[in-house]
Design a protein around this motif. Structure first.
Motif, mmCIF file in Angstrom:
data_model
loop_
_atom_site.group_PDB
_atom_site.id
_atom_site.type_symbol
_atom_site.label_atom_id
_atom_site.label_comp_id
_atom_site.label_asym_id
_atom_site.label_seq_id
_atom_site.Cartn_x
_atom_site.Cartn_y
_atom_site.Cartn_z
ATOM 1 N N LEU A 93 86.589 68.342 -9.817
ATOM 2 C CA LEU A 93 87.606 67.793 -8.929
ATOM 3 C C LEU A 93 88.151 68.903 -8.047
ATOM 4 C CD1 LEU A 93 89.607 65.403 -11.289
ATOM 5 C CD2 LEU A 93 87.890 64.809 -9.577
ATOM 6 N N LEU A 94 88.172 68.656 -6.728
ATOM 7 C CA LEU A 94 88.650 69.655 -5.770
ATOM 8 C C LEU A 94 89.716 69.059 -4.862
ATOM 9 C CD1 LEU A 94 85.307 71.274 -4.498
ATOM 10 C CD2 LEU A 94 86.843 72.116 -6.299
ATOM 11 N N TRP A 95 90.774 69.824 -4.634
ATOM 12 C CA TRP A 95 91.794 69.502 -3.644
ATOM 13 C C TRP A 95 91.661 70.514 -2.517
ATOM 14 C CZ3 TRP A 95 92.408 68.555 -8.718
ATOM 15 C CH2 TRP A 95 93.058 67.364 -9.112
ATOM 16 N N PHE A 96 91.921 70.063 -1.284
ATOM 17 C CA PHE A 96 91.877 70.949 -0.125
ATOM 18 C C PHE A 96 93.270 71.065 0.477
ATOM 19 C CE2 PHE A 96 87.597 69.379 -0.616
ATOM 20 C CZ PHE A 96 86.838 70.529 -0.467
ATOM 21 N N MET A 97 93.541 72.230 1.080
ATOM 22 C CA MET A 97 94.833 72.464 1.709
ATOM 23 C C MET A 97 94.624 73.272 2.983
ATOM 24 S SD MET A 97 98.222 74.427 0.228
ATOM 25 C CE MET A 97 97.328 75.948 -0.047
ATOM 26 N N ALA A 98 95.357 72.897 4.048
ATOM 27 C CA ALA A 98 95.345 73.640 5.306
ATOM 28 C C ALA A 98 96.704 74.298 5.485
ATOM 29 C CB ALA A 98 95.044 72.708 6.472
ATOM 30 N N VAL A 99 96.688 75.589 5.818
ATOM 31 C CA VAL A 99 97.918 76.338 6.056
ATOM 32 C C VAL A 99 97.938 76.731 7.526
ATOM 33 C CG1 VAL A 99 99.260 78.381 5.454
ATOM 34 C CG2 VAL A 99 97.933 77.199 3.682
ATOM 35 N N PRO A 100 98.937 76.245 8.284
ATOM 36 C CA PRO A 100 98.986 76.550 9.713
ATOM 37 C C PRO A 100 99.539 77.942 9.973
ATOM 38 C CG PRO A 100 100.811 75.115 9.117
ATOM 39 C CD PRO A 100 99.988 75.313 7.877
ATOM 40 N N ASP A 101 99.175 78.501 11.153
ATOM 41 C CA ASP A 101 99.817 79.737 11.591
ATOM 42 C C ASP A 101 101.246 79.396 12.023
ATOM 43 O OD1 ASP A 101 99.730 78.612 14.136
ATOM 44 O OD2 ASP A 101 98.156 79.938 14.874
ATOM 45 N N GLY A 102 101.949 80.331 12.555
ATOM 46 C CA GLY A 102 103.364 80.113 12.873
ATOM 47 C C GLY A 102 103.632 79.353 14.145
ATOM 48 N N GLY A 103 102.604 78.922 14.879
ATOM 49 C CA GLY A 103 102.825 78.255 16.161
ATOM 50 C C GLY A 103 103.367 76.846 16.025
ATOM 51 N N GLU A 104 104.008 76.378 17.089
ATOM 52 C CA GLU A 104 104.529 75.004 17.156
ATOM 53 C C GLU A 104 104.021 74.347 18.424
ATOM 54 O OE1 GLU A 104 106.408 73.162 15.003
ATOM 55 O OE2 GLU A 104 106.416 74.760 13.548
ATOM 56 N N PRO A 105 102.955 73.604 18.451
ATOM 57 C CA PRO A 105 102.080 73.322 17.310
ATOM 58 C C PRO A 105 101.168 74.511 17.014
ATOM 59 C CG PRO A 105 101.208 72.269 19.273
ATOM 60 C CD PRO A 105 102.512 72.903 19.667
#
Length: 194
Positions: free
Chosen positions: A112-124
């Motif tokens: 079982l695998l979960w994925f996660m995306a971490v954004p840089d500091g920009g907006e967007p």
């Protein structure tokens, strides 16, 4: 019943049942398995309920990743990052506060695998790092996605993680996968998508 609920919601919104409005662009993915080494991807950034700027919402990123066995639509929403909190949506105001995960896991090669995306500091944001974890919620980076924010010419994509996924990426658990199939079928019907 779930199919009908999502059908009516999509029909009323004249859009997707959830994450009805978004910004679509292209990007470049560089990764390690289960992602390709490099790929041009289509990306959509959105808000779950479609609230106004600066108002709390469940933020989302959708990625269409080409693989050897077909397109993979990976959809992630703002969640917690712990073993239990990664299963729950999280309302945030800004992208830099968000960690976007798959609320339900995939079964890949028996794990079982979960994925996660971490954004840089920009907006967007203009860059995301993609991470994966197993049951222990120990996250490890497996890819980066660099967005091309000026490229808004791509034809609109109807992201669908039920229809568009490599056969080796099984939606799990099976009871939740069945519910997701009903929800996406209803949303497709409501938007009149074949």
């Amino acid at each position: 019943m779930l199919t009908t609920v999502f059908h009516l919601l999509a029909k009323a919104r004249h859009a997707r049942a959830l994450h009805p409005r978004g910004v679509q662009t292209t990007g470049e993915l560089t990764g390690t398995p289960p992602f390709p080494a490099t790929a041009a991807v289509t990306v959509r950034l959105s808000k779950g309920a479609g609230t106004g700027p600066g108002k709390p919402d469940v933020l989302g990123i959708a990625l269409r990743v080409p693989t050897e066995s077909g397109d993979w639509d990976l959809l992630l929403s703002s969640t917690g990052t712990g073993r239990r909190t990664r299963l729950l949506p999280k309302f945030v105001r800004h992208w830099h506060d968000a960690r976007l995960g798959t609320l339900a896991p995939y079964r890949y090669r028996g794990e079982l695998l979960w994925f996660m995306a971490v954004p840089d500091g920009g907006e967007p944001p203009t860059r995301f790092t993609l991470h994966v974890s197993g049951k222990d919620a120990a996250w490890r980076q497996v890819a980066t996605v660099t967005l091309h924010p000026g490229d808004r010419t791509a034809a609109p994509v109807a992201f669908d993680p039920v229809l568009n996924r490599p056969p080796e990426m099984e939606l799990a658990p099976s009871w939740l996968a069945a519910l997701r199939e009903q929800a996406y079928e209803g949303s497709r019907r409501g938007r009149h998508v074949s």
